[in-house]
Design a protein around this motif. Structure first.
Motif, PDB file in Angstrom:
ATOM      1  N   LEU A 154       0.820  -1.214   0.000  1.00 35.32           N
ATOM      2  CA  LEU A 154       0.000   0.000   0.000  1.00 35.32           C
ATOM      3  C   LEU A 154       0.854   1.265   0.000  1.00 35.32           C
ATOM      4  O   LEU A 154       0.325   2.367  -0.165  1.00 35.32           O
ATOM      5  CB  LEU A 154      -0.936   0.005   1.220  1.00 35.32           C
ATOM      6  CG  LEU A 154      -1.925  -1.164   1.320  1.00 35.32           C
ATOM      7  CD1 LEU A 154      -2.840  -0.977   2.508  1.00 35.32           C
ATOM      8  CD2 LEU A 154      -2.745  -1.299   0.033  1.00 35.32           C
ATOM      9  N   ARG A 155       2.156   1.125   0.192  1.00 32.73           N
ATOM     10  CA  ARG A 155       3.054   2.277   0.183  1.00 32.73           C
ATOM     11  C   ARG A 155       2.939   3.067  -1.129  1.00 32.73           C
ATOM     12  O   ARG A 155       3.135   4.288  -1.158  1.00 32.73           O
ATOM     13  CB  ARG A 155       4.500   1.787   0.361  1.00 32.73           C
ATOM     14  CG  ARG A 155       5.542   2.885   0.377  1.00 32.73           C
ATOM     15  CD  ARG A 155       6.933   2.289   0.310  1.00 32.73           C
ATOM     16  NE  ARG A 155       7.241   1.497   1.499  1.00 32.73           N
ATOM     17  CZ  ARG A 155       7.795   2.002   2.604  1.00 32.73           C
ATOM     18  NH1 ARG A 155       8.103   3.291   2.658  1.00 32.73           N
ATOM     19  NH2 ARG A 155       8.057   1.217   3.632  1.00 32.73           N
ATOM     20  N   SER A 156       2.612   2.365  -2.221  1.00 28.73           N
ATOM     21  CA  SER A 156       2.535   3.014  -3.540  1.00 28.73           C
ATOM     22  C   SER A 156       1.193   3.678  -3.805  1.00 28.73           C
ATOM     23  O   SER A 156       1.056   4.413  -4.779  1.00 28.73           O
ATOM     24  CB  SER A 156       2.801   1.975  -4.643  1.00 28.73           C
ATOM     25  OG  SER A 156       4.062   1.362  -4.470  1.00 28.73           O
ATOM     26  N   CYS A 157       0.218   3.437  -2.945  1.00 31.33           N
ATOM     27  CA  CYS A 157      -1.119   4.008  -3.153  1.00 31.33           C
ATOM     28  C   CYS A 157      -1.137   5.434  -2.603  1.00 31.33           C
ATOM     29  O   CYS A 157      -1.741   5.722  -1.562  1.00 31.33           O
ATOM     30  CB  CYS A 157      -2.182   3.142  -2.476  1.00 31.33           C
ATOM     31  SG  CYS A 157      -2.228   1.446  -3.076  1.00 31.33           S
ATOM     32  N   GLU A 158      -0.481   6.336  -3.313  1.00 28.17           N
ATOM     33  CA  GLU A 158      -0.211   7.680  -2.806  1.00 28.17           C
ATOM     34  C   GLU A 158      -1.450   8.544  -2.639  1.00 28.17           C
ATOM     35  O   GLU A 158      -1.402   9.567  -1.953  1.00 28.17           O
ATOM     36  CB  GLU A 158       0.776   8.373  -3.741  1.00 28.17           C
ATOM     37  CG  GLU A 158       0.350   8.361  -5.190  1.00 28.17           C
ATOM     38  CD  GLU A 158       1.470   8.694  -6.151  1.00 28.17           C
ATOM     39  OE1 GLU A 158       1.175   9.249  -7.223  1.00 28.17           O
ATOM     40  OE2 GLU A 158       2.635   8.407  -5.821  1.00 28.17           O
ATOM     41  N   ALA A 159      -2.583   8.173  -3.231  1.00 30.28           N
ATOM     42  CA  ALA A 159      -3.811   8.963  -3.107  1.00 30.28           C
ATOM     43  C   ALA A 159      -4.700   8.469  -1.962  1.00 30.28           C
ATOM     44  O   ALA A 159      -5.765   9.037  -1.722  1.00 30.28           O
ATOM     45  CB  ALA A 159      -4.591   8.927  -4.422  1.00 30.28           C
ATOM     46  N   LEU A 160      -4.259   7.439  -1.255  1.00 27.56           N
ATOM     47  CA  LEU A 160      -5.089   6.811  -0.230  1.00 27.56           C
ATOM     48  C   LEU A 160      -5.426   7.780   0.896  1.00 27.56           C
ATOM     49  O   LEU A 160      -4.541   8.396   1.493  1.00 27.56           O
ATOM     50  CB  LEU A 160      -4.376   5.582   0.336  1.00 27.56           C
ATOM     51  CG  LEU A 160      -5.242   4.576   1.095  1.00 27.56           C
ATOM     52  CD1 LEU A 160      -6.341   4.020   0.197  1.00 27.56           C
ATOM     53  CD2 LEU A 160      -4.390   3.433   1.631  1.00 27.56           C
ATOM     54  N   GLN A 161      -6.713   7.902   1.184  1.00 23.46           N
ATOM     55  CA  GLN A 161      -7.190   8.784   2.255  1.00 23.46           C
ATOM     56  C   GLN A 161      -7.862   8.012   3.380  1.00 23.46           C
ATOM     57  O   GLN A 161      -7.746   8.385   4.537  1.00 23.46           O
ATOM     58  CB  GLN A 161      -8.192   9.801   1.684  1.00 23.46           C
ATOM     59  CG  GLN A 161      -7.630  10.728   0.637  1.00 23.46           C
ATOM     60  CD  GLN A 161      -8.691  11.657   0.080  1.00 23.46           C
ATOM     61  OE1 GLN A 161      -9.735  11.885   0.700  1.00 23.46           O
ATOM     62  NE2 GLN A 161      -8.444  12.210  -1.094  1.00 23.46           N
ATOM     63  N   ASN A 162      -8.553   6.955   3.016  1.00 23.60           N
ATOM     64  CA  ASN A 162      -9.362   6.217   3.989  1.00 23.60           C
ATOM     65  C   ASN A 162      -9.012   4.734   3.904  1.00 23.60           C
ATOM     66  O   ASN A 162      -9.217   4.107   2.864  1.00 23.60           O
ATOM     67  CB  ASN A 162     -10.847   6.444   3.670  1.00 23.60           C
ATOM     68  CG  ASN A 162     -11.771   5.877   4.723  1.00 23.60           C
ATOM     69  OD1 ASN A 162     -11.513   4.821   5.284  1.00 23.60           O
ATOM     70  ND2 ASN A 162     -12.860   6.572   4.985  1.00 23.60           N
ATOM     71  N   LEU A 163      -8.497   4.157   5.005  1.00 20.51           N
ATOM     72  CA  LEU A 163      -8.073   2.750   5.009  1.00 20.51           C
ATOM     73  C   LEU A 163      -8.700   2.014   6.177  1.00 20.51           C
ATOM     74  O   LEU A 163      -8.549   2.408   7.337  1.00 20.51           O
ATOM     75  CB  LEU A 163      -6.544   2.662   5.106  1.00 20.51           C
ATOM     76  CG  LEU A 163      -5.954   1.248   5.251  1.00 20.51           C
ATOM     77  CD1 LEU A 163      -6.268   0.410   4.021  1.00 20.51           C
ATOM     78  CD2 LEU A 163      -4.451   1.316   5.488  1.00 20.51           C
ATOM     79  N   ASN A 164      -9.398   0.928   5.876  1.00 20.80           N
ATOM     80  CA  ASN A 164     -10.010   0.079   6.902  1.00 20.80           C
ATOM     81  C   ASN A 164      -9.385  -1.309   6.838  1.00 20.80           C
ATOM     82  O   ASN A 164      -9.588  -2.039   5.873  1.00 20.80           O
ATOM     83  CB  ASN A 164     -11.521  -0.013   6.677  1.00 20.80           C
ATOM     84  CG  ASN A 164     -12.237  -0.760   7.797  1.00 20.80           C
ATOM     85  OD1 ASN A 164     -11.599  -1.419   8.632  1.00 20.80           O
ATOM     86  ND2 ASN A 164     -13.546  -0.677   7.831  1.00 20.80           N
ATOM     87  N   VAL A 165      -8.594  -1.660   7.860  1.00 15.85           N
ATOM     88  CA  VAL A 165      -7.990  -2.995   7.935  1.00 15.85           C
ATOM     89  C   VAL A 165      -8.360  -3.679   9.250  1.00 15.85           C
ATOM     90  O   VAL A 165      -7.638  -4.541   9.746  1.00 15.85           O
ATOM     91  CB  VAL A 165      -6.452  -2.933   7.773  1.00 15.85           C
ATOM     92  CG1 VAL A 165      -6.067  -2.649   6.346  1.00 15.85           C
ATOM     93  CG2 VAL A 165      -5.833  -1.896   8.713  1.00 15.85           C
TER      94      VAL A 165
END
Length: 285
Positions: free
Chosen positions: A117-128
Motif C-alpha cells: 500500500l506504500r505506492s497508493c499515494e492517493a489513499l485517504q481512507n483505510l479500513n484494515v
C-alpha cells in the motif's frame, strides 16, 4: 461432472478475474472501473450441527468461501474506491499499481503485511480492522501516504480488531506516527476535529448535563424518533457515483442502527439497576 463444475465455480470465486470484474461492474474495459465492491464474494457452504446453535453459526462463517487471490485487479488503474472486506486475502501486492485509490476497505481478511500500500499515494481512507496486523512496525510503510487521514484497525460495532490494538500505547503511538490523521478507529481525534464534530460534542454534553439534577438522574417520558422511519430512504439511480454513495450511506445507517440497539440495551439495563437500588430493603423478622 457436477463436482468439476463446482470446483470451477469455487476457483472463480477465490480469484479475481477480468470476467468477474466486468460482470460485477458492467464495464467492458478494466481501466474504466472507478468503484468496486467485492465484499465476501463466494458461496456459503452450510455445515449442520444441531448440538450447539452457536457452533453451527461459527461453522457457517468459517466455511465462507472468499477471495484470496487478487488476480488482475491491478489492471484497474483508475480505481478510486475498493471494498474487499470479508474475504480470505493475505497478499496485497496487486494493489501497488492503484495510484488513484482513495478509499480501501480490507476489513475481515487475513492480512499481516501492508507494504504494497506504500505506492497508493492517493489513499485517504483505510479500513484494515479484523486482520492479523501484529505490530506498530507493520504500519511504518503507510507513513509516506501524506493524504491518509482515516485509519481503522478495530471496529467495535462488528468486534473486528488486530493484535496490534492490544498494546496499551497503541493509540498514542499511531497518532504520533500519522500527524495528519483526522479519524482513528471511527473516532474523530479530539483537538483536530471539524466544526461539526465540536458542535455534536457540545450538543452531547448539553444533553448529558440535562439528564441529571443535583446528582440524580431525571426521569423523562418516552422519547419519540425525531424523524419518521422513511425519512432516510433514498431513491435509487442508475448513476454509478450516486449508487456508490447510496451503498455507503446504507452501510453507515446500518452501523447507526446497531449502535442505537446497543445504546437502548445499556439504558434499559441501567434503568433496571437503578430501580432495584431505589427499592426499600426488606429485613426478615
Amino acid at each position: 461432472m457436477d463436482s468439476k463444475r463446482d470446483k470451477d465455480q469455487d476457483a472463480e470465486c477465490e480469484k479475481i478475474t477480468a470476467v468477474l470484474l466486468k460482470s460485477r461492474t458492467g464495464e467492458f474495459d478494466l481501466e474504466s472501473i472507478l468503484f468496486l465492491k467485492l465484499r465476501g464474494v463466494g458461496k456459503i457452504k452450510l455445515v449442520f450441527h444441531f448440538k450447539n446453535a452457536l457452533l453451527f453459526l461459527n461453522n457457517v462463517l468459517l466455511c465462507l468461501l472468499g477471495i484470496h487471490d487478487l488476480g488482475c485487479i491491478g489492471e484497474c488503474i483508475n480505481l478510486e474506491r475498493l471494498d474487499l472486506s470479508g474475504n480470505n486475502i493475505t497478499n496485497l501486492a496487486p494493489l501497488a499499481s492503484l495510484r488513484l485509490l482513495s478509499v480501501l476497505n480490507l476489513s475481515a481478511n487475513r492480512i499481516s503485511n501492508l507494504e504494497p500500500l506504500r505506492s497508493c499515494e492517493a489513499l485517504q481512507n483505510l479500513n484494515v480492522a479484523g486482520n492479523i496486523i501484529s505490530s506498530i512496525e507493520s504500519l511504518h510503510c503507510l507513513q509516506p501516504l501524506r493524504k491518509l487521514e482515516n485509519i481503522r484497525l478495530k471496529d467495535n460495532t462488528y468486534n473486528f480488531t488486530n493484535p496490534v490494538c492490544r498494546s496499551a500505547s497503541y493509540r498514542t503511538v499511531v497518532l504520533e506516527m500519522f500527524p495528519n490523521l483526522k479519524v482513528l478507529d471511527g473516532e474523530r481525534i479530539v483537538g483536530r476535529g471539524s466544526d461539526l464534530y465540536q458542535l455534536c460534542k457540545d450538543i452531547d454534553d448539553t444533553i448529558k448535563a440535562g439528564l441529571y439534577k443535583n446528582g440524580q438522574l431525571i426521569e423523562h417520558p418516552d422519547c419519540k424518533p425525531w424523524v419518521d422511519d422513511s425519512y432516510w430512504e433514498i431513491k435509487r439511480s442508475n448513476n454509478a457515483i450516486i449508487e456508490e454513495a447510496y451503498k455507503q450511506f446504507n452501510d453507515v445507517l446500518h452501523e447507526c442502527r446497531l449502535l442505537n440497539n446497543r445504546a437502548t440495551h445499556v439504558i434499559s439495563q441501567t434503568e433496571r439497576s437503578m430501580s432495584l437500588k431505589k427499592q426499600p430493603k426488606q429485613y426478615a423478622i
